[in-house]
Design an enzyme around this catalytic site. Structure first.
Site, PDB file in Angstrom:
ATOM      1  N   SER A 117       0.909  -7.091 -12.368  1.00  0.00           N
ATOM      2  CA  SER A 117      -0.296  -6.998 -13.172  1.00  0.00           C
ATOM      3  C   SER A 117      -0.952  -5.624 -13.161  1.00  0.00           C
ATOM      4  O   SER A 117      -1.839  -5.355 -13.973  1.00  0.00           O
ATOM      5  CB  SER A 117      -1.314  -8.042 -12.678  1.00  0.00           C
ATOM      6  OG  SER A 117      -1.713  -7.751 -11.337  1.00  0.00           O
ATOM      7  N   LYS A 137      -7.599   0.172 -10.192  1.00  0.00           N
ATOM      8  CA  LYS A 137      -7.349  -1.036 -10.975  1.00  0.00           C
ATOM      9  C   LYS A 137      -8.660  -1.764 -11.253  1.00  0.00           C
ATOM     10  O   LYS A 137      -9.546  -1.816 -10.396  1.00  0.00           O
ATOM     11  CB  LYS A 137      -6.368  -1.940 -10.222  1.00  0.00           C
ATOM     12  CG  LYS A 137      -5.883  -3.156 -11.010  1.00  0.00           C
ATOM     13  CD  LYS A 137      -4.833  -3.924 -10.210  1.00  0.00           C
ATOM     14  CE  LYS A 137      -4.328  -5.151 -10.955  1.00  0.00           C
ATOM     15  NZ  LYS A 137      -3.314  -5.897 -10.178  1.00  0.00           N
ATOM     16  N   SER A 190       2.717  -7.347  -7.990  1.00  0.00           N
ATOM     17  CA  SER A 190       1.940  -6.645  -9.013  1.00  0.00           C
ATOM     18  C   SER A 190       1.780  -5.149  -8.798  1.00  0.00           C
ATOM     19  O   SER A 190       1.279  -4.453  -9.677  1.00  0.00           O
ATOM     20  CB  SER A 190       0.549  -7.282  -9.149  1.00  0.00           C
ATOM     21  OG  SER A 190       0.656  -8.549  -9.734  1.00  0.00           O
TER      22      SER A 190
END
EC number: 6.3.5.7
Length: 488
Positions: free
Chosen positions: A152, A77, A176
């Protein structure tokens, strides 16, 4: 070959037997990423050059036969620092930020021989639940490109679900990892707070953030957690690893395991088909020998309100460091120091980030601190106590990961409160610092439904045990989106 239908253990056997090399596997993975990227937009940076250098070094040193992750590609990420690879947090503010160090989780993965192939798209600074607030454009759901992938950690989930990579890292502040795992039909785990070091993670809510793994199956998820979990002197909130092998209970039966089903998790706002899927899953656990009983978590209904005060307050503090002076975006139209601060932050941050900074600043301001931030902390304690009461009598808690399946892109962007409520079922886990996993449990309207299992602190091996028992006796994890394709 694309290798995207091979498990980590199968890939390991191919690498050890030298039927393939780490370089060949990395090249195939990079091709998988590129061939699907136009449809998904799941990556901010594809680190082709760095990945191939890593792979070559591993080939020259030789695959470690005792380490199942040696030579395996990994997507990371974009809010997790990677040495020499852009780390933007999907924000204009950090459009040119290239760290000179690896986050501890990444360093641990590299020590195991994993190869970083790129940085995945995400909601800007991890603030969002749909994958749409990224400065680099929205990520698409792997199952239906007109739907959100969740957030997210949108790119990390879509990349695994689509077959771009087998494993990825995300971060979870209020759901997330688990929510995008649910929306994309894969396995995502948020570890106990402190299990994985936050050093090198671009901070959002420091009392809530936790790095965790994505994978297509429960065991592969646990193998990645084995690699990244560690105590770290560079993170004062990290804890000693209490579990030597997170896969240790996988394969054991769950007869007699007590599982709680909170009535609040199946109440108002839960899609009827999602509710039915979870009730069917509860019956399935009973068939496997578990005891499933209804309980109450009375303060969970306050979770969203508490979270958006605490997380926004922490974000307001953490994001003060981005001011256009030392690194990151600097406004060109500034003529004095005040204008550098104001213009750089106004232009560098997206709308959702600015909304949360303002909310947090308000909550911390003189005259409102006691009414908002202090009160939120008190209610957080009540939420923690609710969990403690349940876990005094039960091993795990069962419920949906999200109130619905993935929704249409751009359908909630003008209604932030509605989008915040999509995290209703995941937020309490972060507030209490507990581990939670999302696994595939069925489908509704052709889209995956996620089942969430929550445990007391440091119970990841029990969570994996129950999740693996469910997975072994269902086939939801074997169903793949059209974009996944197969080996050729």
């Amino acid at each position: 070959m694309t290798f995207n239908n091979k498990t980590i253990e199968e890939l390991h056997n191919l690498l050890v037997s030298k039927e393939i090399s780490a370089t060949e596997l990395t090249q195939a993975t990079l091709e998988n990423i590129k061939s699907r990227e136009e449809a998904l937009n799941s990556f901010v940076t594809i680190a082709e050059e760095q990945a191939l250098v890593q792979a070559k070094a591993i080939d020259e040193a030789g695959i470690d036969a005792n380490n199942v992750l040696s030579g395996i590609p990994l997507a990371v990420k974009d809010n997790i620092s990677t040495d020499g690879i852009l780390t933007t947090a999907a924000s204009k503010m950090l459009y040119n930020y290239e760290p000179i160090f690896d986050a501890t989780a990444v360093a641990n993965a590299k020590t195991k021989g994993m190869i970083v192939v790129g940085k995945t798209n995400m909601d800007e600074f991890a603030m969002g639940g749909s994958g749409e607030t990224s400065h680099y454009g929205a990520t698409k759901n792997a199952w239906d490109h007109s739907k959100v992938p969740g957030g997210s950690s949108s790119g990390s989930a879509a990349a695994v679900a689509s077959g771009q990579v087998r494993l990825s890292l995300g971060s979870d502040t209020g759901g997330s990892i688990r929510q995008p795992a649910a929306f994309n039909g894969i396995v995502g785990l948020k570890p106990t707070y402190g299990t994985v070091s936050r050093f090198g993670l671009i901070a959002f809510g420091s009392s809530l953030d936790q790095i965790g793994p994505f994978a297509p199956t429960v065991k592969e998820n646990a193998l990645l957690l084995n690699a990244i979990a560690s105590e770290d002197t560079k993170d004062s909130t990290s804890a000693p690893v209490r579990i030597a092998d997170f896969t240790s209970k996988i394969g054991q039966d769950i007869k007699g395991m007590k599982i709680a089903l909170p009535k609040e998790y199946l109440g108002e706002g839960i899609d009827p088909e999602v509710k039915e899927t979870i009730l069917n899953a509860a019956k399935h656990f009973e068939k496997l020998g578990a005891i499933v009983e209804e309980v109450s978590l009375p303060h969970s209904k306050y979770g969203v309100a508490v979270y958006y005060i605490i997380a926004s307050s922490e974000a307001s503090s953490n994001l003060q460091r981005f001011d256009g002076i030392r690194y990151g975006y600097r406004a060109e139209d500034a003529t004095n120091l005040d204008e550098i601060y104001v213009n750089s932050r106004s232009q560098g941050f997206g709308e959702e980030v600015k909304r949360r900074i303002m909310l947090g600043t308000f909550s911390l301001s003189s005259g409102y601190y006691d009414a908002y931030y202090k009160k939120a902390g008190q209610v957080r304690t009540l939420i923690i106590q609710d969990f403690e009461k349940v876990f005094a009598d039960y091993d795990l808690i069962l419920g949906p990961t999200a109130p619905s399946v993935a929704y249409d892109l751009d359908s909630l962007n003008h209604d932030p409160v509605a989008m915040y409520l999509a995290d209703l079922l995941t937020i309490p886990v972060n507030l209490a610092g507990l581990p939670g996993i999302s696994i595939p449990a069925g489908f509704s309207q052709g889209l995956p439904v996620g089942l969430q299992l929550i445990g007391p602190k440091y119970s990841e091996e029990t969570i994996y045990q129950a999740a693996a028992a469910f997975e072994a006796t269902t086939d939801y994890h074997k169903q793949q989106p059209v974009i996944f394709g197969g080996d050729n």
